[in-house]
Design a protein around this motif. Structure first.
Motif, PDB file in Angstrom:
ATOM      1  N   GLU A 119       0.824  -1.206   0.000  1.00 17.74           N
ATOM      2  CA  GLU A 119       0.000   0.000   0.000  1.00 17.74           C
ATOM      3  C   GLU A 119       0.860   1.258   0.000  1.00 17.74           C
ATOM      4  O   GLU A 119       0.545   2.226  -0.680  1.00 17.74           O
ATOM      5  CB  GLU A 119      -0.947  -0.014   1.206  1.00 17.74           C
ATOM      6  CG  GLU A 119      -2.056  -1.029   1.084  1.00 17.74           C
ATOM      7  CD  GLU A 119      -2.842  -1.215   2.360  1.00 17.74           C
ATOM      8  OE1 GLU A 119      -2.488  -0.606   3.394  1.00 17.74           O
ATOM      9  OE2 GLU A 119      -3.810  -1.998   2.329  1.00 17.74           O
ATOM     10  N   ASN A 120       1.942   1.226   0.755  1.00 17.20           N
ATOM     11  CA  ASN A 120       2.836   2.386   0.809  1.00 17.20           C
ATOM     12  C   ASN A 120       3.583   2.591  -0.495  1.00 17.20           C
ATOM     13  O   ASN A 120       3.885   3.726  -0.850  1.00 17.20           O
ATOM     14  CB  ASN A 120       3.821   2.258   1.964  1.00 17.20           C
ATOM     15  CG  ASN A 120       3.156   2.403   3.321  1.00 17.20           C
ATOM     16  OD1 ASN A 120       2.095   3.015   3.428  1.00 17.20           O
ATOM     17  ND2 ASN A 120       3.756   1.852   4.345  1.00 17.20           N
ATOM     18  N   SER A 121       3.859   1.531  -1.218  1.00 12.98           N
ATOM     19  CA  SER A 121       4.572   1.666  -2.490  1.00 12.98           C
ATOM     20  C   SER A 121       3.644   2.151  -3.614  1.00 12.98           C
ATOM     21  O   SER A 121       4.091   2.741  -4.577  1.00 12.98           O
ATOM     22  CB  SER A 121       5.227   0.360  -2.908  1.00 12.98           C
ATOM     23  OG  SER A 121       4.273  -0.550  -3.402  1.00 12.98           O
ATOM     24  N   ASP A 122       2.347   1.909  -3.449  1.00 16.29           N
ATOM     25  CA  ASP A 122       1.358   2.343  -4.446  1.00 16.29           C
ATOM     26  C   ASP A 122       1.036   3.825  -4.305  1.00 16.29           C
ATOM     27  O   ASP A 122       0.552   4.443  -5.241  1.00 16.29           O
ATOM     28  CB  ASP A 122       0.064   1.539  -4.322  1.00 16.29           C
ATOM     29  CG  ASP A 122       0.254   0.086  -4.741  1.00 16.29           C
ATOM     30  OD1 ASP A 122       1.237  -0.210  -5.444  1.00 16.29           O
ATOM     31  OD2 ASP A 122      -0.583  -0.751  -4.345  1.00 16.29           O
TER      32      ASP A 122
END
Length: 65
Positions: free
Chosen positions: A61-64
């Motif tokens: 989620e953080n990379s998206d």
């Protein structure tokens, strides 16, 4: 051991495992989902596997974003 104790004792290693699995995403590309699922499935106990899965989801989620 209580659930909270288990969680606090294993959180660092669960995060480390999640980072290791996430780092392999570029190497496995399209086959990564199947590979990572098999890696998580092999983790024991099931509570630990769930912790790794949650940490991995957080990384994704953080990379998206």
């Amino acid at each position: 051991m209580s659930r909270a104790d288990f969680h606090s004792q294993n959180l660092d290693s669960a995060r480390e495992d999640a980072r290791r699995l996430f780092a392999a995403k570029a190497e496995f590309r399209g086959a990564w989902l199947g590979w990572v699922a098999s890696q998580i499935y092999a983790l024991r106990p099931a509570e630990y596997a769930s912790m790794v899965r949650r940490e991995l989801q957080s990384l994704q989620e953080n990379s998206d974003s």
